[in-house]
Design a protein around this motif. Structure first.
Motif, mmCIF file in Angstrom:
data_model
loop_
_atom_site.group_PDB
_atom_site.id
_atom_site.type_symbol
_atom_site.label_atom_id
_atom_site.label_comp_id
_atom_site.label_asym_id
_atom_site.label_seq_id
_atom_site.Cartn_x
_atom_site.Cartn_y
_atom_site.Cartn_z
ATOM 1 N N PHE A 27 5.449 -2.158 7.486
ATOM 2 C CA PHE A 27 4.582 -1.447 6.549
ATOM 3 C C PHE A 27 3.176 -1.294 7.117
ATOM 4 O O PHE A 27 2.517 -0.272 6.894
ATOM 5 N N GLY A 28 2.711 -2.292 7.829
ATOM 6 C CA GLY A 28 1.380 -2.199 8.420
ATOM 7 C C GLY A 28 1.294 -1.089 9.447
ATOM 8 O O GLY A 28 0.363 -0.271 9.424
ATOM 9 N N TYR A 29 2.274 -1.034 10.358
ATOM 10 C CA TYR A 29 2.276 0.010 11.390
ATOM 11 C C TYR A 29 2.423 1.393 10.764
ATOM 12 O O TYR A 29 1.727 2.342 11.153
ATOM 13 N N ALA A 30 3.339 1.522 9.799
ATOM 14 C CA ALA A 30 3.549 2.816 9.151
ATOM 15 C C ALA A 30 2.301 3.248 8.390
ATOM 16 O O ALA A 30 1.906 4.428 8.429
ATOM 17 N N GLY A 31 1.667 2.317 7.701
ATOM 18 C CA GLY A 31 0.465 2.635 6.950
ATOM 19 C C GLY A 31 -0.671 3.097 7.843
ATOM 20 O O GLY A 31 -1.358 4.075 7.546
ATOM 21 N N VAL A 32 -0.872 2.401 8.949
ATOM 22 C CA VAL A 32 -1.936 2.783 9.878
ATOM 23 C C VAL A 32 -1.632 4.136 10.515
ATOM 24 O O VAL A 32 -2.503 5.020 10.604
ATOM 25 N N ALA A 33 -0.391 4.320 10.967
ATOM 26 C CA ALA A 33 -0.028 5.570 11.645
ATOM 27 C C ALA A 33 -0.192 6.780 10.725
ATOM 28 O O ALA A 33 -0.717 7.818 11.131
ATOM 29 N N LEU A 60 -6.788 2.875 5.802
ATOM 30 C CA LEU A 60 -6.729 1.558 6.433
ATOM 31 C C LEU A 60 -6.697 0.444 5.387
ATOM 32 O O LEU A 60 -5.973 -0.556 5.551
ATOM 33 N N SER A 61 -7.447 0.619 4.305
ATOM 34 C CA SER A 61 -7.418 -0.393 3.241
ATOM 35 C C SER A 61 -6.044 -0.462 2.589
ATOM 36 O O SER A 61 -5.554 -1.543 2.250
ATOM 37 N N ALA A 62 -5.396 0.694 2.425
ATOM 38 C CA ALA A 62 -4.045 0.709 1.861
ATOM 39 C C ALA A 62 -3.062 0.028 2.803
ATOM 40 O O ALA A 62 -2.177 -0.723 2.355
ATOM 41 N N ALA A 63 -3.206 0.265 4.102
ATOM 42 C CA ALA A 63 -2.313 -0.376 5.075
ATOM 43 C C ALA A 63 -2.508 -1.886 5.076
ATOM 44 O O ALA A 63 -1.536 -2.659 5.165
ATOM 45 N N ALA A 64 -3.765 -2.332 4.985
ATOM 46 C CA ALA A 64 -4.041 -3.775 4.945
ATOM 47 C C ALA A 64 -3.445 -4.412 3.698
ATOM 48 O O ALA A 64 -2.868 -5.510 3.751
ATOM 49 N N ALA A 65 -3.563 -3.716 2.564
ATOM 50 C CA ALA A 65 -2.967 -4.230 1.327
ATOM 51 C C ALA A 65 -1.453 -4.306 1.448
ATOM 52 O O ALA A 65 -0.826 -5.260 0.959
ATOM 53 N N ALA A 66 -0.856 -3.330 2.109
ATOM 54 C CA ALA A 66 0.600 -3.322 2.284
ATOM 55 C C ALA A 66 1.060 -4.529 3.083
ATOM 56 O O ALA A 66 2.104 -5.132 2.786
ATOM 57 N N VAL A 67 0.294 -4.910 4.095
ATOM 58 C CA VAL A 67 0.649 -6.075 4.905
ATOM 59 C C VAL A 67 0.654 -7.341 4.051
ATOM 60 O O VAL A 67 1.540 -8.198 4.191
ATOM 61 N N HIS A 68 -0.310 -7.483 3.155
ATOM 62 C CA HIS A 68 -0.386 -8.660 2.300
ATOM 63 C C HIS A 68 0.658 -8.645 1.187
ATOM 64 O O HIS A 68 1.057 -9.706 0.692
ATOM 65 N N LEU A 69 1.090 -7.450 0.801
ATOM 66 C CA LEU A 69 2.008 -7.337 -0.329
ATOM 67 C C LEU A 69 3.467 -7.436 0.087
ATOM 68 O O LEU A 69 4.289 -8.014 -0.629
ATOM 69 N N ALA A 70 3.807 -6.889 1.230
ATOM 70 C CA ALA A 70 5.207 -6.854 1.677
ATOM 71 C C ALA A 70 5.677 -8.259 2.056
ATOM 72 O O ALA A 70 4.884 -9.111 2.455
ATOM 73 N N PRO A 71 6.970 -8.520 1.952
ATOM 74 C CA PRO A 71 7.507 -9.807 2.417
ATOM 75 C C PRO A 71 7.309 -9.930 3.921
ATOM 76 O O PRO A 71 7.204 -8.917 4.629
ATOM 77 N N PRO A 72 7.234 -11.157 4.445
ATOM 78 C CA PRO A 72 6.926 -11.359 5.864
ATOM 79 C C PRO A 72 7.814 -10.556 6.817
ATOM 80 O O PRO A 72 7.325 -10.039 7.824
ATOM 81 N N ALA A 73 9.095 -10.414 6.494
ATOM 82 C CA ALA A 73 10.010 -9.708 7.391
ATOM 83 C C ALA A 73 9.679 -8.233 7.521
ATOM 84 O O ALA A 73 10.009 -7.595 8.526
ATOM 85 N N ALA A 74 9.017 -7.672 6.496
ATOM 86 C CA ALA A 74 8.729 -6.242 6.504
ATOM 87 C C ALA A 74 7.247 -5.922 6.635
ATOM 88 O O ALA A 74 6.867 -4.757 6.720
#
Length: 281
Positions: free
Chosen positions: A229-235, A211-225
């Protein structure tokens, strides 16, 4: 021919196959700005540093675990003497320090930190045997490698989210790794997180790491993606792998296969995230 065999034997001794996938980590700070030659030199120096540091750490681990490991394919030093490998350790340490000497101070600090933690993890005071602490030490074993290829003293914007995403995926893999090594660890009287908390609570910790990796991905990825990345990371990392770990945990062979699957899923996810971060920067 003998030199070739000697080099092959040395690489096997250092278990290079176990950490080859970590060698690109120093490229995370690659700076292509002019002069390009300086950026390429820093990248090459960083990869060379990662090689010597990891070889040092894994050789120490093989020496320290030679009386408890069960598979000679994993540890070629099983039930063998280790004194003759002191020169190899000294040489790897010397090369690591030499490469650090021509690096900027953040890369120097990262390399020295990595060497110290790798030693403390496997040898004295052998922190791998301490529940929770031993698992967390793996973040220190590998995360500093992201910095050893730095060209200067500053980092790209949002780089610390790269660090958090990597650390979360790495820590989840370590929890799975402990499940795969449960038989050897129990025989060697190591009180790992897995053996202390059991498969269900360890799976909960693996889910939190994902979950921490997914949260970091949301902050790191550009807004369009970011949402993708958040959904894929959580799943994948907050749900699928922890649930499989909880279900398969009593069968170390299946957990070992799960660990490899998670490793490559994390590598693909992290690579895509890294590209998206640069593309959106």
């Amino acid at each position: 021919m003998s030199e070739r065999l000697s080099a092959r034997a040395f690489l096997r001794l250092c278990r290079v196959r176990d950490w080859l996938h970590f060698l690109p980590l120093p490229l995370a700070t690659f700076d292509p700005s002019p002069p390009l030659a300086a950026g390429l030199f820093a990248a090459a120096r960083g990869v060379a540093s990662a090689f010597t540091i990891l070889a040092f750490g894994y050789l120490i681990n093989s020496i320290a675990d030679r009386h408890m490991d069960l598979d000679a394919r994993k540890n070629p030093l099983i039930l063998r003497g280790a004194g003759e490998h002191g020169w190899s350790l000294a040489g790897l340490l010397g090369l690591s320090l030499l490469l650090a000497a021509v690096a900027p101070w953040p890369a120097q600090l990262a390399g020295l930190l990595c060497l110290a933690i790798l030693y403390a993890y496997s040898a004295g005071p052998r922190l791998k045997a301490v529940p929770i602490v031993g698992s967390l030490m793996n973040v220190g074993n590998f995360t500093p490698l992201l910095f050893v290829g730095m060209r200067g003293t500053t980092l790209a914007p949002r780089f610390w989210w790269v660090v958090l995403a990597f650390a979360g995926l790495l820590l989840q893999n370590q929890f799975i790794h402990e499940g795969a090594d449960q038989v050897e660890d129990r025989g060697g009287r190591l009180r790992t997180t897995w053996l202390t908390l059991g498969r269900r609570w360890t799976a909960v910790l693996a889910a939190l790491s994902g979950l921490s990796a997914a949260a970091a991905a949301v902050h790191l990825a550009p807004p369009a993606a970011a949402r993708l990345f958040g959904y894929a990371g959580v799943a994948l990392f907050a749900a699928t792998f922890p649930l499989l770990l909880a279900r398969l945990g009593d069968d170390w062979r299946q957990v070992a296969r799960l660990r490899l699957t998670q490793r490559w899923a994390a590598a693909l996810f992290g690579s895509a995230l890294f590209v998206a971060w640069h593309w959106g920067a």
